[in-house]
Design a protein around this motif. Structure first.
Motif, PDB file in Angstrom:
ATOM      1  N   LEU A  46     -47.713  -6.774  69.846  1.00 37.48           N
ATOM      2  CA  LEU A  46     -47.464  -5.355  69.925  1.00 37.48           C
ATOM      3  C   LEU A  46     -48.940  -4.794  70.247  1.00 37.48           C
ATOM      4  N   ARG A  47     -49.864  -5.225  69.780  1.00 34.96           N
ATOM      5  CA  ARG A  47     -51.269  -4.719  69.978  1.00 34.96           C
ATOM      6  C   ARG A  47     -51.782  -4.848  71.483  1.00 34.96           C
ATOM      7  N   PHE A  48     -51.199  -5.967  72.139  1.00 35.86           N
ATOM      8  CA  PHE A  48     -51.299  -6.071  73.533  1.00 35.86           C
ATOM      9  C   PHE A  48     -50.724  -5.012  74.415  1.00 35.86           C
ATOM     10  N   GLN A  49     -49.396  -4.707  73.812  1.00 37.45           N
ATOM     11  CA  GLN A  49     -48.628  -3.552  74.608  1.00 37.45           C
ATOM     12  C   GLN A  49     -49.193  -2.412  74.334  1.00 37.45           C
ATOM     13  N   GLU A  50     -49.754  -1.853  73.108  1.00 37.47           N
ATOM     14  CA  GLU A  50     -50.266  -0.681  72.645  1.00 37.47           C
ATOM     15  C   GLU A  50     -51.684  -0.438  73.421  1.00 37.47           C
ATOM     16  N   VAL A  51     -52.553  -1.362  73.280  1.00 37.83           N
ATOM     17  CA  VAL A  51     -53.924  -1.216  73.544  1.00 37.83           C
ATOM     18  C   VAL A  51     -54.190  -1.515  74.878  1.00 37.83           C
ATOM     19  N   GLU A  52     -53.728  -2.651  75.366  1.00 35.33           N
ATOM     20  CA  GLU A  52     -54.124  -3.324  76.791  1.00 35.33           C
ATOM     21  C   GLU A  52     -52.920  -2.737  77.800  1.00 35.33           C
ATOM     22  N   HIS A  53     -51.803  -2.539  77.365  1.00 36.67           N
ATOM     23  CA  HIS A  53     -50.527  -2.132  78.081  1.00 36.67           C
ATOM     24  C   HIS A  53     -50.333  -3.196  79.046  1.00 36.67           C
ATOM     25  N   SER A  54     -50.149  -4.434  78.268  1.00 35.87           N
ATOM     26  CA  SER A  54     -50.031  -5.815  78.668  1.00 35.87           C
ATOM     27  C   SER A  54     -48.894  -6.402  78.019  1.00 35.87           C
TER      28      SER A  54
END
Length: 186
Positions: A46-54
């Motif tokens: 979830l953090r990768f999606q929210e912060v890194e847009h990955s």
């Protein structure tokens, strides 16, 4: 990784061997091995999606998961590079993982409240949720659910918030406005 990984989330990751030669070369470079829970991997995704847009699957998110779970306190305050190497995950499974991660991150709340059967009571509840800027995921309105009070309706809602601070603010606002509110387990 935990001892009994979910095959759906981790695929064949646990079954593949690097081989004896690769293991002997790599073990000289490895300082420690850390267990990572499924829950921590999902929140890291979830953090990768929210912060890194990955978009990263559970295997690729394990390095960040160990850091976010506080298992590497020696890295606190330092600049760190996390190697992300993972396979692809089916879109439906990715969506399920994100939904589960939101629950694990205390950003999905479920509650029930008794409302009167008067015109506008449901609209007032929805207005409060709108002003709190939460995302309404599900709502169920049950009339005549309790024989002891035929002029009341039970409403169950599932909402998503941006973060834990907004979740706490939502709880405070609804508890003040609706004394009959009951927060339900996820």
């Amino acid at each position: 990784m935990h001892s009994n990984p979910n095959k759906k989330l981790y695929g064949d990751f646990n079954e593949h061997s690097l081989g004896v030669n690769t293991f002997h070369l790599a073990k000289k470079l490895i300082d420690k091995v850390i267990p990572v829970s499924e829950e921590d991997s999902l929140v890291a995704m979830l953090r990768f999606q929210e912060v890194e847009h990955s978009t990263v699957d559970t295997v690729g998110a394990m390095g960040l998961a160990a850091i976010l779970a506080g298992q590497l306190p020696e890295l606190r305050g330092k600049r760190v590079v996390v190697v992300v190497s993972s396979a692809n995950m089916e879109p439906d499974l990715m969506r399920q993982c994100v939904d589960r991660a939101l629950v694990l991150d205390d950003r999905v709340s479920k509650f029930s409240v008794q409302l009167g059967e008067w015109p506008g009571d449901m609209a007032k509840l929805l207005d409060v949720l709108s002003r709190e800027d939460v995302r309404l995921l599900d709502v169920c309105h049950r009339r005549h659910s309790d024989k002891s009070d035929v002029f009341k309706a039970k409403v169950e809602c599932v909402v998503e918030t941006r973060d834990k601070t907004q979740s706490a603010q939502l709880r405070k606002t609804l508890n003040e406005r609706y004394p009959s509110i009951c927060w339900l387990d996820r």
